[in-house]
Design an enzyme around this catalytic site. Structure first.
Site, PDB file in Angstrom:
ATOM      1  N   LEU A 188      62.343  36.051   4.058  1.00 42.26           N
ATOM      2  CA  LEU A 188      63.815  35.971   4.193  1.00 42.26           C
ATOM      3  C   LEU A 188      64.544  36.533   2.977  1.00 42.26           C
ATOM      4  CD1 LEU A 188      64.231  32.470   5.915  1.00 42.26           C
ATOM      5  CD2 LEU A 188      64.001  34.705   6.982  1.00 42.26           C
ATOM      6  N   TYR A 232      62.448  53.364  -4.661  1.00 42.77           N
ATOM      7  CA  TYR A 232      62.194  52.926  -3.283  1.00 42.77           C
ATOM      8  C   TYR A 232      61.294  53.934  -2.557  1.00 42.77           C
ATOM      9  CZ  TYR A 232      62.808  52.442   1.723  1.00 42.77           C
ATOM     10  OH  TYR A 232      62.555  52.357   3.074  1.00 42.77           O
ATOM     11  N   GLU A 253      70.718  63.165  -3.245  1.00 38.14           N
ATOM     12  CA  GLU A 253      70.674  62.969  -1.793  1.00 38.14           C
ATOM     13  C   GLU A 253      70.685  64.303  -1.049  1.00 38.14           C
ATOM     14  OE1 GLU A 253      73.484  60.822   0.508  1.00 38.14           O
ATOM     15  OE2 GLU A 253      75.211  61.494  -0.614  1.00 38.14           O
TER      16      GLU A 253
HETATM   17  N1  UDP Z   1      77.476  57.915   3.636  1.00 37.35           N
HETATM   18  C1  UDP Z   1      78.845  58.046   3.588  1.00 37.35           C
HETATM   19  N2  UDP Z   1      79.580  56.970   3.148  1.00 37.35           N
HETATM   20  C2  UDP Z   1      79.018  55.803   2.755  1.00 37.35           C
HETATM   21  C3  UDP Z   1      77.623  55.681   2.816  1.00 37.35           C
HETATM   22  C4  UDP Z   1      76.891  56.764   3.253  1.00 37.35           C
HETATM   23  O1  UDP Z   1      79.419  59.083   3.921  1.00 37.35           O
HETATM   24  O2  UDP Z   1      79.755  54.887   2.344  1.00 37.35           O
HETATM   25  C5  UDP Z   1      76.679  59.061   4.102  1.00 37.35           C
HETATM   26  C6  UDP Z   1      75.695  59.572   3.060  1.00 37.35           C
HETATM   27  O3  UDP Z   1      76.234  60.601   2.275  1.00 37.35           O
HETATM   28  C7  UDP Z   1      74.568  60.109   3.929  1.00 37.35           C
HETATM   29  C8  UDP Z   1      74.640  59.287   5.205  1.00 37.35           C
HETATM   30  O4  UDP Z   1      75.905  58.630   5.196  1.00 37.35           O
HETATM   31  O5  UDP Z   1      74.796  61.450   4.251  1.00 37.35           O
HETATM   32  C9  UDP Z   1      73.551  58.260   5.322  1.00 37.35           C
HETATM   33  O6  UDP Z   1      73.553  57.486   4.153  1.00 37.35           O
HETATM   34  P1  UDP Z   1      72.578  56.259   4.019  1.00 37.35           P
HETATM   35  O7  UDP Z   1      72.749  55.701   2.637  1.00 37.35           O
HETATM   36  O8  UDP Z   1      72.724  55.374   5.187  1.00 37.35           O
HETATM   37  O9  UDP Z   1      71.137  56.960   4.169  1.00 37.35           O
HETATM   38  P2  UDP Z   1      70.395  58.072   3.303  1.00 37.35           P
HETATM   39  O10 UDP Z   1      71.400  58.757   2.435  1.00 37.35           O
HETATM   40  O11 UDP Z   1      69.376  57.327   2.517  1.00 37.35           O
HETATM   41  O12 UDP Z   1      69.812  59.017   4.283  1.00 37.35           O
END
Ligand code: UDP
Length: 328
Positions: free
Chosen positions: A33, A144, A268
């Site tokens: 949890l 991570y 990213e």
């Molecule tokens: N994203 C966004 N606003 C937020 C959070 C995320 O525009 O407040 C965008 C981010 O740039 C990415 C996508 O949503 O392109 C997915 O982000 P997330 O953190 O969920 O996953 P990851 O980046 O690890 O693929």
């Protein structure tokens, strides 16, 4: 089958439990949890085929006997999210790497027939090729991603050395009802749905043109079940994706509402997009839920995010300080 699900109270884990019970299996859940929530399995509380054990996967002595007589293990317990992994790498290593070894050892002791490991597409970092095949270079960008990849490596070594039957599934941007929203700044759906409920603008990163291979959670679970049934396919790594990639602007268009822009985050990718030809060829698996359908299901379940933290540009800036500090 008797199926043990680690992390069964979590987002993906609870959907795995739904599906396995629906298919008539007996299900044993281990969850500490830490990010999971017992509420995610409340709808099964009278189901005699489900037992839930609150324990950490790193406590081998405590969990080991639960693997007795188990046919399949779905190893979904892990610490997720980028920011806390940068702040507390040891904790991530302990849960995601040491915890995985504990699960593997418990499986080995009890001759578990099939193990499905939940790996992450984050191991590809910023790839050169789209759609990205399983063979693309490993380019982890943050702890991570490293810990999930190391867990996968251990699975593959255990498979080789101890001749265990293990498959690793690299999930791409999983979303769906019960997507985790507590505490840390995390996956985009939780952030945006809470903003929608509060009539606040969506905090779009960069120009919103970046795309993600958003994969609906029931498709992810379906891929795992499909893999579990295939005893003949062991020692493989599979991408699990939606077959497409969608921009954040497209997501905002489907959700409807105002936008505010926040800075692009270092490390990213501009795109995540799984090459799913391997899973399609070897396992005959294909995703079923379209992005439009998936987003509609999220909106139909939006009440789940009522108690979720509301993120705004200044609180996001504060929460992602270490991200910008270490990854820039
Ligand atoms: N994203 C966004 N606003 C937020 C959070 C995320 O525009 O407040 C965008 C981010 O740039 C990415 C996508 O949503 O392109 C997915 O982000 P997330 O953190 O969920 O996953 P990851 O980046 O690890 O693929």
């Amino acid at each position: 089958m008797k199926v043990l699900v680690t992390g069964g109270c979590g987002f993906i884990g609870s959907h795995a439990v739904d599906r396995l019970l629906q298919d008539g299996h007996e299900v044993i859940v281990i969850d500490n949890l830490s990010s999971g929530n017992a509420r995610n399995l409340e709808h099964h509380k009278d189901n005699k085929k489900l037992s839930v054990h609150i324990a950490s996967i790193t406590d081998l002595e405590k969990i080991e006997s639960l693997f007795n007589g188990v046919d399949w293990v779905f190893h979904l317990a892990a610490l997720a999210d980028i920011v806390p992994s940068i702040e507390r790498p040891m904790q991530y290593h302990n849960s995601n790497v040491n915890g995985t070894i504990c699960v593997l050892e418990a499986c080995r002791k009890h001759n578990v027939k099939r193990i499905i490991y939940s790996a992450s597409s984050s191991c590809f970092g910023i790839p050169d090729t789209f759609p990205t095949p399983e063979t693309a270079e490993i380019r982890c960008q943050y702890p991570y991603a490293v810990t999930k990849y190391l867990g996968e490596e251990y699975c593959m070594y255990w498979e080789q050395i101890y001749k265990m039957n293990i498959t690793s599934m690299r999930f791409f941007n999983v979303y769906g009802p019960r997507a985790r929203t507590a505490g840390t700044y995390g996956a985009v759906f939780g952030v945006f749905l809470a903003q929608k409920l509060n009539n606040k603008p969506y905090t779009v990163v960069g120009d919103g043109k970046q795309t993600r291979d958003f994969t609906f959670v029931t498709d992810i679970v379906d891929a795992c079940v499909t893999a579990a049934k295939r005893n003949d396919v062991s020692g493989h790594v599979f991408n699990v994706g939606s077959g497409n990639t969608y921009s954040i602007n497209k997501l905002v268009g489907l959700l409807g509402g105002e936008i505010t822009y926040i800075p692009k985050r270092p490390g990213e990718p501009d795109c995540t997009f799984a090459d799913t030809s391997k899973i399609s060829k070897l396992l005959g698996w294909k995703p079923k839920v379209s992005f439009e359908e998936g987003v509609k299901i999220m909106l139909d379940n939006i009440d789940y995010w009522r108690e979720a933290p509301l993120w705004e540009p200044h609180t996001i800036a504060e929460a992602t300080k270490d991200w910008f500090k270490y990854l820039a």
